[in-house]
Design a protein around this motif. Structure first.
Motif, PDB file in Angstrom:
ATOM      1  N   GLU A   1       0.841  -1.217   0.000  1.00 49.29           N
ATOM      2  CA  GLU A   1       0.000   0.000   0.000  1.00 49.29           C
ATOM      3  C   GLU A   1       0.867   1.254   0.000  1.00 49.29           C
ATOM      4  O   GLU A   1       0.569   2.238  -0.704  1.00 49.29           O
ATOM      5  N   LEU A   2       1.957   1.224   0.760  1.00 50.49           N
ATOM      6  CA  LEU A   2       2.817   2.399   0.863  1.00 50.49           C
ATOM      7  C   LEU A   2       3.805   2.519  -0.288  1.00 50.49           C
ATOM      8  O   LEU A   2       4.422   3.570  -0.472  1.00 50.49           O
ATOM      9  N   GLY A   3       3.998   1.433  -1.044  1.00 49.68           N
ATOM     10  CA  GLY A   3       4.892   1.495  -2.197  1.00 49.68           C
ATOM     11  C   GLY A   3       6.271   0.905  -1.953  1.00 49.68           C
ATOM     12  O   GLY A   3       7.205   1.183  -2.724  1.00 49.68           O
ATOM     13  N   ALA A   4       6.414   0.085  -0.939  1.00 51.48           N
ATOM     14  CA  ALA A   4       7.701  -0.541  -0.656  1.00 51.48           C
ATOM     15  C   ALA A   4       7.821  -1.879  -1.384  1.00 51.48           C
ATOM     16  O   ALA A   4       6.813  -2.496  -1.748  1.00 51.48           O
ATOM     17  N   ALA A   5       9.059  -2.314  -1.588  1.00 56.80           N
ATOM     18  CA  ALA A   5       9.320  -3.670  -2.077  1.00 56.80           C
ATOM     19  C   ALA A   5       9.294  -4.598  -0.867  1.00 56.80           C
ATOM     20  O   ALA A   5      10.063  -4.403   0.076  1.00 56.80           O
ATOM     21  N   VAL A   6       8.413  -5.583  -0.868  1.00 56.26           N
ATOM     22  CA  VAL A   6       8.200  -6.424   0.316  1.00 56.26           C
ATOM     23  C   VAL A   6       8.861  -7.790   0.126  1.00 56.26           C
ATOM     24  O   VAL A   6       8.648  -8.465  -0.883  1.00 56.26           O
ATOM     25  N   VAL A   7       9.661  -8.169   1.133  1.00 59.54           N
ATOM     26  CA  VAL A   7      10.370  -9.442   1.137  1.00 59.54           C
ATOM     27  C   VAL A   7       9.933 -10.231   2.364  1.00 59.54           C
ATOM     28  O   VAL A   7       9.813  -9.665   3.453  1.00 59.54           O
ATOM     29  N   VAL A   8       9.710 -11.535   2.197  1.00 59.97           N
ATOM     30  CA  VAL A   8       9.355 -12.398   3.319  1.00 59.97           C
ATOM     31  C   VAL A   8      10.359 -13.545   3.412  1.00 59.97           C
ATOM     32  O   VAL A   8      10.549 -14.292   2.444  1.00 59.97           O
ATOM     33  N   ASP A   9      11.005 -13.663   4.564  1.00 54.70           N
ATOM     34  CA  ASP A   9      11.890 -14.793   4.846  1.00 54.70           C
ATOM     35  C   ASP A   9      11.294 -15.530   6.035  1.00 54.70           C
ATOM     36  O   ASP A   9      11.555 -15.213   7.192  1.00 54.70           O
ATOM     37  N   ALA A  10      10.427 -16.495   5.743  1.00 56.35           N
ATOM     38  CA  ALA A  10       9.714 -17.243   6.774  1.00 56.35           C
ATOM     39  C   ALA A  10       9.431 -18.629   6.226  1.00 56.35           C
ATOM     40  O   ALA A  10       9.760 -18.944   5.080  1.00 56.35           O
ATOM     41  N   SER A  11       8.796 -19.455   7.039  1.00 55.93           N
ATOM     42  CA  SER A  11       8.535 -20.826   6.614  1.00 55.93           C
ATOM     43  C   SER A  11       7.186 -21.297   7.142  1.00 55.93           C
ATOM     44  O   SER A  11       6.532 -20.611   7.940  1.00 55.93           O
TER      45      SER A  11
END
Length: 325
Positions: A163-173
């Motif tokens: 929504e804010l315009g950031a590049a979103v990364v997820v490091d989870a499992s």
């Protein structure tokens, strides 16, 4: 700027012994304590190598003070959301001939109120970063969730970042990754075992990894960065399928190598590199990290010449560490 979020921070206590035996007194030859947790590790690696970053996490008590002071000493800008609870301790036992044995505490509970305060803090910090930046601003959600965390925590943060315009990364499992995928992150970073579990596939070759990564793209992620241990890393997005690896790397400690690889990828992307350059940087950071006994490391430029990245992966190449879904 890269904002990391670590909902389950830790103090990493690394103990080294010459020998180890159960039901006996074992004497440590070295003992260190470091502020840690996956996102914090990423921020520390970025800061040590000159990349702008902030680390956001919950903490309280004397251990919270320790975390803040340690990070300040390393020049890392920490955003600490008061939790009223001590930070967990994770123990790594290092014995010659073994890569490292870990004992991890589960962490203090993360209830609805604290979860919402973390989300609110991310909104404030990310909005400020985006307003001040003329380049890519990244939100990296890293690590496990502590007990009691709301199921919608990661999806809410992914949606907020988008929504804010950031590049979103997820490091989870596990379920955390599955739920985050539905919200559409730009990049996810599983290891080979997490990728196998997410897709229910048996991964025996590099081609299997590429196929599994493509399946993850259909579930909502814009790209997949998969770490394969000694077999390197694979990066897949709509237009790329890359495999990279390093040769002749000295391995002293594999703990934190995955965090280092994500830091390397994000550092290169922050500098405007294309995917192949980002993958090479990820492998450089990871290869540098495993040559140190703790998670603190500096990039070794001599390793650059030992890294290969190809856009034509040998899909039949067997994995030295296959994974079952």
């Amino acid at each position: 700027m890269i904002l990391t979020v670590t909902p389950n921070p830790a103090i990493d206590w690394t103990v080294t012994t010459d020998t180890f035996a159960f039901d006996a007194v074992n004497v440590a030859t070295e003992s260190t304590r470091e502020a840690s947790g996956k996102g914090i590790n990423v921020s520390v690696a970025l800061r040590r190598n000159g990349v702008p970053t902030r680390a956001l996490f919950p903490a309280g008590g004397g251990t919270g003070v320790f975390m803040r002071e340690q990070l300040a000493g390393m020049g890392v800008d920490a955003v600490v959301v008061p939790s009223g609870a001590e930070v967990r301790t994770n123990i790594t036992l290092r014995v010659p001939g073994h890569a490292g044995t870990k004992i991890n505490e589960p962490g203090a509970p993360l209830g609805e109120d604290l979860a919402q305060r973390l989300i609110d803090a991310v909104r404030v910090v990310l909005s400020e970063a985006l307003a001040a930046s003329d380049g890519v601003t990244t939100l990296a959600l890293c690590g496990s969730l502590p007990p009691g965390a709301p199921e919608g925590f990661h999806p809410a943060l992914v949606r907020l970042g988008r929504e804010l315009g950031a590049a979103v990364v997820v490091d989870a499992s596990g379920e955390v990754l599955s739920r985050a995928l539905a919200a559409g992150p730009g990049l996810v970073k599983p290891n080979v075992h997490e990728l196998a579990a997410e897709t229910g596939r048996e991964l025996r070759t590099v081609g299997d990894v590429v196929d599994a990564a493509r399946e993850v793209l259909t579930r909502g992620s814009g790209a997949v960065l998969a770490s394969l241990g000694a077999d390197g890393m694979v990066y897949v997005d709509a237009g790329h399928a890359l495999h990279g690896w390093a040769r002749d790397v000295r391995v002293l400690n594999t703990v934190g190598a995955g965090d280092a690889s994500l830091a390397g990828f994000l550092a290169a992307r922050d500098g405007g590199a294309e995917p192949a350059g980002c993958l090479a940087s990820a492998i450089l950071y990871a290869s540098s990290a495993v040559g140190h006994t703790t998670t603190l490391f500096d990039v070794d430029p001599e390793l650059r010449d030992r890294i290969t990245v190809t856009d034509a992966p040998d899909t039949t190449r067997p994995l030295s560490e296959p994974a079952k879904g």
